[in-house]
Design a protein around this motif. Structure first.
Motif: not given
Ligand SMILES: *Cc1c(COP(=O)(O)O)cnc(C)c1O
Length: 231
Positions: A138-144, A184-193
């Motif tokens: 799910a999208p909400r699990e992506a950052l972890g 993807k933009d959210e993850l990049v904003a959170a510091g993930i390249a």
């Protein structure tokens, strides 16, 4: 095999038209030719017309083709569901895996990636549309998961991949792909390249390119309809 040549030309033209229509450089959009169910002869034919990247979703079938075609220096992308007992074969044979959906799988791939090879380039598979039968997180699990994967040695996190619900409606196709781009933009904003959006297939590559796809995965439009139940 002339069909493959004509089909490849048509697909390249579709990619170029879709890119130009939204002001993108067609060279930003890579084409992964999905050769699953087709033989090494079909892959070799596509290579003869300049295709270098190929996608496969069954490990054993893929390894047979990879072994038969080592001389051609092809770039193989694993795009299917990844079972634990297949991680070693994937880590040893592929430069890319698009379908990471669990930390455990990522850890096994990292542990099995031979030190003599460049890091395995990976994408996280996201279940855009939330269909229960489809793989992906799910999208909400992506950052972890992205943080877990980014911290592993021998893996290089490149981006996100999705197979959205099939829709014949261009606007609806774009809404699904826009969700992946925004994630993807959210993850990049959170510091993930991240630099890769693996999205768009035979039926919806134009919509995917309009929403920023950097890799489209195209099977049917190049090699023809697949036989049997294989989708
Ligand atoms: C089969 C497959 C494709 C290609 O689909 P077509 O509709 O034949 O272009 C793309 N991505 C994945 C993950 C696939 O399994």
């Amino acid at each position: 095999m002339d069909t493959i040549r004509a089909n490849l030309q048509a697909v390249r033209q579709r990619i170029a038209n879709a890119a130009r229509a939204c002001g993108r450089n067609p060279a930003e959009v890579g084409l992964v030719a999905v050769s699953k169910t087709f033989g090494a002869d079909a892959v070799a034919a596509a290579h003869a017309y300049g295709q270098l990247a190929f996608g496969e979703n069954h490990v054993q079938e893929a390894v047979e083709k990879i072994t038969a075609l080592t001389d051609l220096n092809l770039e193989w992308h694993f795009i299917g569901p990844i079972q634990s007992n297949k991680t070693r074969a994937i880590a040893e044979n592929f430069p890319w895996a698009h379908s990471i959906d669990r930390g455990k799988i990522a850890e096994r791939l990292a542990a099995a990636r031979p030190a003599v090879l460049a890091p395995l380039q990976v994408c996280l598979q996201i279940n855009i549309g939330g269909e229960s039968a489809k793989s992906g997180i799910a999208p909400r699990e992506a950052l972890g998961l992205a943080r877990t994967v980014a911290a592993l040695p021998r893996l290089k996190l490149r981006g996100l991949m999705a197979i959205p619900p099939a829709s014949a409606d261009y606007a609806q196709q774009r809404r699904y792909f826009a969700q992946l781009r925004q994630l993807k933009d959210e993850l990049v904003a959170a510091g993930i390249a991240l630099d890769t959006l693996s999205m768009g297939m035979s039926a919806d590559l134009e919509a995917a390119i309009a929403e920023g796809a950097t890799l489209v995965r195209v099977g049917t439009a190049i090699f023809g309809e697949r036989k049997g139940s294989e989708k």
